[in-house]
Scaffold this active site. Structure first.
Site, short mmCIF file in Angstrom:
data_model
loop_
_atom_site.label_atom_id
_atom_site.label_comp_id
_atom_site.label_asym_id
_atom_site.label_seq_id
_atom_site.Cartn_x
_atom_site.Cartn_y
_atom_site.Cartn_z
N TYR A 1 -20.92 29.97 19.43
CA TYR A 1 -22.04 29.29 19.71
C TYR A 1 -22.04 27.99 20.19
O TYR A 1 -22.49 27.41 21.16
CB TYR A 1 -23.00 29.56 18.71
CG TYR A 1 -24.52 28.82 18.77
CD1 TYR A 1 -25.38 29.79 19.83
CD2 TYR A 1 -24.88 27.81 18.34
CE1 TYR A 1 -26.61 29.44 19.74
CE2 TYR A 1 -26.33 27.51 18.52
CZ TYR A 1 -26.92 28.46 19.23
OH TYR A 1 -28.50 27.93 19.31
N SER B 1 -27.69 22.86 22.06
CA SER B 1 -28.00 23.02 20.85
C SER B 1 -27.33 21.84 20.01
O SER B 1 -26.00 21.51 20.51
CB SER B 1 -27.42 24.39 20.09
OG SER B 1 -27.61 24.23 18.76
N LYS C 1 -22.70 26.23 23.92
CA LYS C 1 -24.11 25.54 24.11
C LYS C 1 -23.20 24.21 24.50
O LYS C 1 -24.00 23.39 25.58
CB LYS C 1 -24.76 25.11 22.82
CG LYS C 1 -25.50 26.31 22.41
CD LYS C 1 -26.41 26.74 23.42
CE LYS C 1 -27.53 27.69 22.73
NZ LYS C 1 -28.17 28.03 23.91
#
Length: 300
Positions: free
Chosen positions: A161, A148, A165
């Site tokens: 997150y 991401s 990622k």
């Protein structure tokens, strides 16, 4: 003949959203698909993976469901075993399963951190590790991981997150290096899409509402063709790379490399670093901004 005809592909987190689109696209291109997802329909209680399998079979494809968690070592191995039991081999792992627990760092709990890292990063490793001996022995195989821009660039309120990622990028690079001699490849895709994971974006102001309406135009199905290609034999020279898909655009991302250096024969003191090195490097510093500032989008 499809681009991945008769290849056996595991797609994690394939009960809905991007993963569902991946599973259906792989099946449409000739693959035998293991549809993995732990989630169930809130009303009927049916596993979402089983619903996707039914869709694939109705369209003439081959698929089985694996209702297991990627976030546990043993259950990840069960997912790979489902491919072996059903289709006799394994050719590709698509590490797509994911969750979000957005929170600013100063408020994030241990549980919010652990849950996201377990699914994204640990889950990608567990699935990778479960398939790796089979890929190694047959001297072929492909991994496709979802990263991401939250990790590649950074984002507000997504420390868990973002870290997971970016960790997946490092994992993919190591896989590509470790398994190159066995003709096994590993690549990453940074997807832009409107899915259940992005549906929680705040939309309180007129500007935020307008942005969300734009994001809804990023169809998740547009990402699947790149994943299918990366799993195919046509991509035999593509490994260790990072791509992105946003609607009708395909991106290729740069990777971290040294940009500038300074040398002193007698070494450095903290004062010398402050007076000489940092002023020389400062012009090349990167602005610390969230990913949306560097990836603006005006759909046409």
């Amino acid at each position: 003949m499809g681009m991945v005809q008769d290849k056996v592909v595991v797609v994690t987190g394939a009960g809905a959203g991007i993963g569902r689109d991946f599973a259906k696209a792989f099946a449409a291109n000739g693959a035998k698909v293991v549809v993995n997802d732990l989630a169930r329909d809130k009303e009927s209680g049916q596993a979402l993976a089983e619903s996707v399998v039914a869709e694939i079979r109705e369209a003439g494809g081959q698929a089985v469901a694996a209702v297991e968690s990627v976030a546990e070592w043993d259950s990840a191995h069960k997912i790979v075993q489902a491919a072996l039991d059903s289709f006799g081999r394994i050719d590709c792992i698509v590490n797509n399963a994911g969750i979000v627990r957005d929170r600013f760092i100063f408020n994030m709990s241990k549980e919010e951190w652990q849950a996201v890292v377990d699914v994204h990063l640990n889950g990608s490793f567990y699935m990778t590790r479960a398939a790796a001996p089979h890929f190694k022995s047959q001297e072929s195989g492909s991994y496709v991981h979802m990263t991401s821009t939250s990790g590649l660039i950074g984002n507000l309120g997504q420390g868990n997150y973002s870290a997971a990622k970016m960790g997946i990028v490092g994992l993919s690079k190591s896989i590509a290096l470790d398994m190159a001699r066995f003709k096994v490849r590993s690549n990453c895709i940074a997807p832009w899409a409107w899915t259940a994971m992005t549906a929680g974006i705040p939309a309180d102001t007129p500007e935020e509402k307008a942005r969300v309406e734009k994001l809804k135009k990023m169809e998740s199905a547009k990402i699947a063709p790149l994943a299918v290609y990366l799993a195919s034999d046509r991509a035999d020279k593509v490994s260790g790379q990072i791509f992105g898909v946003r609607a009708n655009e395909i991106y290729f991302f740069s990777q971290i490399r040294m940009m500038r250096s300074m040398h002193r024969g007698d070494g450095w003191t903290p004062e010398m670093i402050a007076d000489e090195a940092m002023p020389a490097f400062e012009a090349s510093f990167f602005d610390n901004v969230p990913s949306m500032k560097l990836t603006p989008w005006d759909p046409v």
